[in-house]
Design an enzyme around this catalytic site. Structure first.
Site, PDB file in Angstrom:
ATOM      1  N   TYR A 141      77.669  19.431  94.191  1.00 56.84           N
ATOM      2  CA  TYR A 141      77.754  19.721  92.648  1.00 56.84           C
ATOM      3  C   TYR A 141      78.576  18.819  91.928  1.00 56.84           C
ATOM      4  O   TYR A 141      79.575  18.413  92.434  1.00 56.84           O
ATOM      5  CB  TYR A 141      78.235  21.312  92.621  1.00 56.84           C
ATOM      6  CG  TYR A 141      78.383  21.587  91.063  1.00 56.84           C
ATOM      7  CD1 TYR A 141      77.071  22.005  90.202  1.00 56.84           C
ATOM      8  CD2 TYR A 141      79.451  21.500  90.325  1.00 56.84           C
ATOM      9  CE1 TYR A 141      77.297  22.265  88.886  1.00 56.84           C
ATOM     10  CE2 TYR A 141      79.716  21.549  88.743  1.00 56.84           C
ATOM     11  CZ  TYR A 141      78.466  22.087  88.243  1.00 56.84           C
ATOM     12  OH  TYR A 141      78.808  22.326  86.969  1.00 56.84           O
ATOM     13  N   TRP A 143      79.035  16.251  87.679  1.00 56.50           N
ATOM     14  CA  TRP A 143      78.140  15.603  86.811  1.00 56.50           C
ATOM     15  C   TRP A 143      78.068  14.039  87.677  1.00 56.50           C
ATOM     16  O   TRP A 143      79.177  13.313  87.355  1.00 56.50           O
ATOM     17  CB  TRP A 143      78.807  15.213  85.542  1.00 56.50           C
ATOM     18  CG  TRP A 143      78.287  16.684  84.750  1.00 56.50           C
ATOM     19  CD1 TRP A 143      79.024  18.159  85.113  1.00 56.50           C
ATOM     20  CD2 TRP A 143      77.646  16.887  83.528  1.00 56.50           C
ATOM     21  NE1 TRP A 143      78.618  18.869  84.060  1.00 56.50           N
ATOM     22  CE2 TRP A 143      77.808  18.102  83.271  1.00 56.50           C
ATOM     23  CE3 TRP A 143      76.989  15.720  82.743  1.00 56.50           C
ATOM     24  CZ2 TRP A 143      77.100  18.518  81.973  1.00 56.50           C
ATOM     25  CZ3 TRP A 143      76.427  16.224  81.685  1.00 56.50           C
ATOM     26  CH2 TRP A 143      76.349  17.566  81.519  1.00 56.50           C
TER      27      TRP A 143
END
Length: 815
Positions: A141, A143
């Site tokens: 997980y 960005w």
């Protein structure tokens, strides 16, 4: 901390010091070219001279280019780049039997791509054969960079599916609670199409911002941000100057958004917003100011909520006086706020910060209940919107556009000798905020959204495109958890703390070093962007697509992974699918090569009524013909589904639960509430390793905002180094003394790179200021199990010892 002008001056000076790693690239001839590229904070045209980034400018579709664009060169040529494949020394010698407590301490040994791919192949094969896919964690997980092909988490899952399957994760740190509770109460996700900002500018009388700093947080987007929300913000600001519009910010911090709108500030005690809204509901009810007809027609279960706030449940009436003692807001101000909400059109705008706290589900649930009592949902200028701050375009004018697909994860394909191994059950996906607990407690069973989840005994972690040593709470607990697996692989462009705590580190390149394609602001449907390779990858770094394709090849499944396309061919494939969609909407997209040459395509035809859209209008017009996606088809103020779970920390209606740590239970040892909102000059931990640090750091540390009264009492002055402590750890930060933060509350933005004084040592002080050293690793409740990063008590003291050096922005020990 600085103005825009000061920031740009700082960047200009710092740019001269950008490390010239790029000088290592050989060039035969002097050449200059311009290519389009993009990041989460904007699309740019990049000037490349002799293979080196020389300059950039924002593309014309961007309504408010982010200052973060200024870090493009610094980000690309950072000293923290992982340039080659590396393996931790002990792991290279002993493999999965190595001493895992040496993670973060030992040096890394450079190896070839062939060698590292063989190590990974053998590691995954061993785990699949000996244990089965359940012990491989592929729920990476974070960005990562933009690109519909180079989505490292989708590519990781695609590759692991070709080896047999893996254990995944559920949810995000950003929206752990709201993403669960919104479908339950409203029958849709939290990104439902919001009432347009232009409609709000025309019709709204009262904007109530609750923990919402949207002027700051809309700098970024899940794809390339066009910052179209900014146009709406400007319209609202102009409208508020022409007519009487009340803009109120309920927040312990005076935010950038509050300053932009010149809002009235109510500096509430953190984690008490639910108590405030419950008391407002009480006042509207007893004074008969609520919309009884709306409640009867469009909701179910109001009686359960009413019985709670009237004290029938616990013998305590939830009066404004009751709430005043909890929230720190006067009884008079609570009453005035309640009565203002039903005078004219009111738009409730909570931020996601509210659900990143203990019992975070309750914050949005009570917003939906209060919005129903006000009874303006589905009308011009009224109702609520819970994601205006979420990405850079929610509530903006939407264009008629087409979607663009991305790489898929595929389906599990067991290897020939592993067909007897069972895949993890879909219902056993691990809540992302429970990863440390999972690693530390194999076999433990937890409640999660109406089901039981059993933690697997994870032997191998493969993380790609994220930095959990930023995102996750309670860093010292996490280090202990990270000692548990036998193998940890990290794939990233940078030597983040996650890379330093891995066994195998693979160098991924950034957007400007590869070909790809992506959407421009999916909420506003601004367009499609070509991400063109402008420079050669730094060192021996590769695109995520190429890295995983090479690993798939070791398993004899390269063609299954690539489908015999290279990066540009995939970009063309995605584009042509979009072009086919366009024909059905009378949108004529140019041929691929023409699009690629220009670099982007804009959609410029507004959707019908796109500048005047009203959320839930059809439901309000005819709830029988247009029901919500709830079991009743109505707003479920009471949920029988949730009540049936029997959870003691999340019942079937909105309720104020005392947080685990807040000022209401503070001690002399830890008397301050800590907040950790999104930063202004980076995306989480992205860009913390760039020249942008010069604009905000204090003495090389992450800033801590302290109220003047608290600073005076503690003998702390502007620029001092501050020791910040909680039950979970300690860090150093640089003091910023300001009335922008409420008394007895301190603020450290999330995202500073973790760097302990003693690397890899549990309990070592973080000398740089990673706020998650201090936060609590606990789920919001049994319902959503989201993060509670904004629930924490700390102490502050002026640091008087020898100030340790910060080495996190240079490479670790390499061999």
């Amino acid at each position: 901390m600085s103005s825009r002008r000061d920031f740009l001056k700082t960047v200009a000076v710092a740019s001269a010091a950008v490390p010239m790693m790029a000088a290592n690239h050989d060039t035969l001839l002097s050449t200059t070219k311009k290519v389009t590229s993009g990041t989460h904070w904007g699309g740019v045209e990049v000037t490349v001279k002799n293979g080196i980034i020389e300059d950039w400018k924002a593309l014309p579709f961007d309504s408010n280019p982010s200052l973060m664009n200024a870090a493009l060169s610094s980000r690309t040529y950072s000293q923290t780049r992982v340039e080659y494949p590396y393996v931790r020394e002990g792991f290279l010698k002993n493999g999965h039997k190595s001493d895992t407590t040496k993670r973060g301490k030992e040096k890394f040994i450079r190896v070839s791509w062939d060698e590292v791919n063989e190590i990974i192949y053998k590691g995954i094969s061993r785990c699949q054969k000996d244990y089965g896919p359940v012990i491989i964690f592929g729920g990476s997980y974070g960005w990562y960079g933009v690109g519909n092909l180079n989505d490292p988490q989708a590519l990781l899952r695609r590759m692991l599916n070709l080896t047999g399957d893996y254990t995944s994760r559920k949810g995000t740190y950003s929206t752990g609670a709201i993403s669960v509770v919104t479908p339950i109460v409203m029958g849709t996700n939290h990104y439902f199409r919001h009432t347009s900002l232009e409609n709000i500018a025309k019709y709204t009388d009262n904007i109530i911002l609750i923990g919402n700093d949207m002027y700051n947080t809309t700098q970024i987007n899940e794809d390339v941000c066009a910052h179209k929300s900014y146009d709406g913000f400007v319209s609202i600001k102009k409208a508020s100057a022409k007519r009487k519009m009340n803009i109120i910010s309920i927040d312990p911090q005076i935010t950038d958004t509050s300053k932009f709108f010149n809002a009235r500030n109510i500096q509430i005690i953190p984690n008490t917003d639910v108590a405030l809204m419950v008391a407002i509901a009480y006042h509207l009810y007893v004074k008969k100011l609520y919309n009884e007809k709306f409640i009867e027609k469009y909701t179910i279960g109001f009686d359960k909520f009413r019985d709670y706030f009237m004290g029938k449940v616990d013998k305590v009436e939830k009066t404004p006086k009751w709430a005043s003692k909890i929230t720190g807001i006067s009884e008079k101000e609570i009453i005035e706020l309640a009565e203002l909400m039903v005078l004219g059109k009111t738009m409730l705008m909570p931020g996601w910060s509210l659900q990143r706290q203990d019992h975070g589900e309750q914050a949005n649930w009570v917003v939906y209940a209060l919005g129903a009592m006000i009874g303006q949902l589905g009308t011009d200028g009224g109702g609520f919107g819970v994601s205006y701050h979420g990405d850079g375009n929610v509530g903006s004018i939407e264009q008629i556009g087409v979607g663009i697909s991305g790489i898929t994860t595929g389906k599990p394909m067991p290897l020939p000798n592993n067909t007897d191994k069972k895949s993890p059950l879909p219902e056993n996906e691990i809540p992302v905020a429970k990863i440390s607990e999972m690693l530390l407690n194999p076999g433990m069973q937890i409640d999660f959204s109406g089901r039981k989840v059993i933690y697997p005994d994870i032997k191998l972690i493969y993380w790609a495109g994220g930095n959990p040593f930023h995102h996750h709470q309670d860093r010292n607990k996490m280090i202990k958890a990270w000692y548990k697996p036998e193998v940890i692989i990290n794939q990233d462009p940078y030597w983040t703390a996650t890379s330093r705590m891995a066994d195998i580190v693979l160098p991924a390149c950034t957007e400007i070093e590869r070909d790809d394609i992506t959407y421009i602001s999916s909420e506003s449907k601004t367009g499609i962007l070509a991400l063109k390779k402008g420079i050669e990858p730094v060192g021996e770094s590769k695109s995520d697509f190429d890295i995983f394709a090479d690993i798939a090849e070791k398993f004899g499944r390269r063609d299954l992974f690539t489908e015999k396309r290279d990066a540009k061919q995939w970009a063309e494939h995605f584009y042509n699918e979009a072009r086919t969609q366009g024909k059905s909407k009378n949108i004529e997209l140019p041929p691929f090569e023409e699009f690629w040459e220009k670099g982007y395509f804009e959609f410029k035809t507004m959707t019908p009524n796109g500048d005047n859209f009203v959320a839930f209008k059809e439901f309000i017009r005819d709830p029988l013909e247009n029901p919500l996606g709830t079991p009743s088809g109505k707003i479920e103020i009471f949920s029988q589904k949730v009540a049936s779970y029997g959870y003691d920390d999340c019942e079937g209606f909105p309720k104020f639960y005392e947080p685990k740590e807040y000022l209401g239970n503070a001690t002399k040892e830890y008397p301050f509430h800590l907040l950790s909102p999104h930063p202004r000059h980076r995306l989480h931990s992205q860009l913390n390793n760039t020249l942008l640090r010069e604009a905000y750091e204090v003495s090389g540390r992450e800033p801590i905002l302290i109220n003047p009264d608290n600073a005076k009492a503690k003998g702390i002055k502007e620029g001092d180094i501050v020791l910040v402590s909680s039950k979970r750890g300690k860090l150093l930060a640089g003091a910023v003394i300001t009335k922008d933060i409420r008394k007895d509350v301190v603020l450290i933005h999330e995202g500073a790179w973790y760097y302990p004084e003693e690397e890899g040592v549990i309990g070592s002080i973080c000398v740089h200021g990673d706020v998650n050293v201090l936060t609590i690793d606990k789920g919001t409740s049994k319902l959503a199990q989201g993060t509670i990063a904004n629930t924490a008590l700390v102490n502050i003291e002026k640091f008087t010892g020898t100030i340790p050096p910060i080495k996190v922005f240079s490479k670790p020990r390499l061999g």
